[in-house]
Scaffold this active site. Structure first.
Site, mmCIF file in Angstrom:
data_model
loop_
_atom_site.group_PDB
_atom_site.id
_atom_site.type_symbol
_atom_site.label_atom_id
_atom_site.label_comp_id
_atom_site.label_asym_id
_atom_site.label_seq_id
_atom_site.Cartn_x
_atom_site.Cartn_y
_atom_site.Cartn_z
ATOM 1 C CB SER A 1 -11.417 -34.199 9.895
ATOM 2 O OG SER A 1 -10.473 -33.415 9.243
ATOM 3 C CG ASP B 1 -1.046 -44.755 16.778
ATOM 4 O OD1 ASP B 1 -1.906 -45.613 17.037
ATOM 5 O OD2 ASP B 1 -0.723 -44.435 15.611
ATOM 6 C CE LYS C 1 -12.450 -34.407 5.028
ATOM 7 N NZ LYS C 1 -11.030 -34.053 5.216
#
Length: 441
Positions: free
Chosen positions: A296, A307, A321
């Site tokens: 999460s 990224d 998740k």
């Protein structure tokens, strides 16, 4: 406010999503006619009446209806459920970082209560409860088939009271563990200097996470006496928490820019969340440690760092998740609340990690290679899990993943010596960090 909830754990967060009129229109089109809906409700009322009048023992109407609501919601996905008024109050306490109990994140899996992760410096952690343990009995009574909320209630109690649970582990005999309940005061952020490198562990993203991180960075700078040569951010076993805290923690390493986006059932239901300017740890080499229990909000931070090319992610693939739950109070909380999955979240490059997780840049195992596949239960293994979708709306495929090169601890290595952390510190000290970061990008 919006939050990302942990992996169906007992520690959850509160949020309220406002549904736009465009969403309401879309929903109305997809629903069956009101006549058909009322017929089904009449059927439900008929069944309830027959149970009340003819069942072999007396029943509690409230409990039956609550179970029916939960059955409807849990058929949608593993994280949607009804929250009773008492549990709603407990949930609000949990996110503030202090509550009574044993100190472990739990979920349900095929009728069993499963430990996601024990919390640092709690009775559960000190007693040796491990991630992946199945709790089968509490005080000698089986809890197989018992709801998660009921199991949690049985484990909670007055501080100082002892409790014995029975846990099952793979390839081991059932183990009885006795603990003494405590008021769980979560120190979610800890830091220290390890071999000249700054080490920061965040165990959960509650309301105190970003504040604790700021104190940790300041403390490391003071102890080192200048610029920190490198930071290892440990998110292993971190089940998640508050969305805003994951953004603030990411902001400590990112100078603004997108951290995560959320998308709902329509293309217009998209929101982007940017980090704050003024990078707290600017220019400090960074390695984020994750494992199969990192979920999460932990995955939001790891995905943003990865990224944006801000640091390296090391360890094992995370839990996966990638969904957002709204906790919607019913009548201001007097009737409890509805925990409903409303959106998926995406990393800055547009990746949905739902069911697939964050793959590390450098795979490092915590345990030696025994020739067997080390597979933890992850989001994709849960019943009724929401599928991952790429931008074309097709299911993501495991076949697209690159071949994994795994670094294992040598034979005879003690797990307590933490091979993953040692490898992270080694990389930050040996001068190869910049090269590895360029290769990952």
């Amino acid at each position: 406010m919006k939050y990302v909830l942990p992996t169906l754990g007992t520690i959850a967060a509160i949020s309220l999503f406002a549904f736009s009129s465009s969403n309401q229109t879309a929903i109305a089109v997809e629903r069956p006619s009101y006549d058909e809906t009322f017929q089904q409700l009449e059927l439900f009322a008929d069944v309830l009446a027959r149970v009340r009048s003819d069942y072999v023992v007396d029943v509690n109407d409230g409990e039956l209806i609550e179970d029916a609501i939960n059955g409807m919601l849990q058929s949608l996905d593993p994280h949607s459920s009804y929250v009773s008024p008492d549990d709603f109050r407990d949930l609000q306490v949990s996110t503030s970082g202090e509550y009574g109990g044993l100190g472990m994140e739990v979920t349900t899996e095929e009728g069993f209560v499963k430990v996601i992760a024990p919390i640092d410096d709690t009775p559960a952690k000190r007693a040796g409860v491990k991630a992946g343990d199945y709790i089968t009995e509490i005080e000698g009574e089986t809890i197989m088939g018992v709801s998660l909320n009921d199991a949690v209630k049985r484990m909670r109690g007055k501080p100082g009271e002892p409790i014995t649970i029975t846990v099952a582990r793979e390839n081991e005999e059932p183990l009885e563990i006795t603990m003494v309940r405590e008021v769980i005061k979560r120190q979610v952020v800890k830091y220290e200097i390890k071999d000249g490198i700054g080490y920061i562990r965040i165990s959960q993203f509650n309301e105190k996470a970003s504040e604790g991180l700021a104190e940790a960075v300041a403390g490391l700078k003071k102890e080192i006496g200048g610029k920190i040569p490198g930071i290892v951010l440990d998110l292993r076993g971190n089940p998640g928490g508050l969305l805003d805290q994951s953004i603030k923690v990411s902001s400590a390493f990112l100078d603004g820019g997108e951290v995560v986006s959320t998308r709902g059932r329509t293309s217009s239901d998209t929101e982007r969340y940017n980090g704050e300017r003024g990078e707290l740890a600017k220019g400090i080499p960074l390695i984020v440690l994750i494992d199969g229990a990192s979920a999460s909000a932990s995955e939001i931070v790891a995905g943003a760092v990865q990224d944006r090319g801000r640091g390296l992610v090391m360890g094992m693939t995370s839990f996966g998740k990638g969904s957002v739950q709204s906790v919607i109070p019913l009548r201001g909380g007097r009737d409890g609340a509805l925990r409903l999955t409303t959106q998926r979240y995406y990393t800055p490059s547009g990746r949905s990690i739902q069911g697939t997780g964050i793959d590390p840049d450098i795979y490092v195992s915590a345990v030696p290679d025994d020739g067997k596949e080390q597979k933890m239960r992850r989001e994709a293994d849960l019943p009724n899990t929401i599928p991952n979708e790429n931008e074309d709306g097709e299911d993501a495929s495991e076949d697209t993943k690159a071949e994994i090169v795994m670094d294992y601890p040598p034979e005879g290595f003690e797990i307590e010596d933490d091979y993953q952390l040692q490898k992270a510190i080694e990389l930050l000290k040996n001068g190869n960090y910049s090269q590895k970061l360029a290769e990952a990008g």
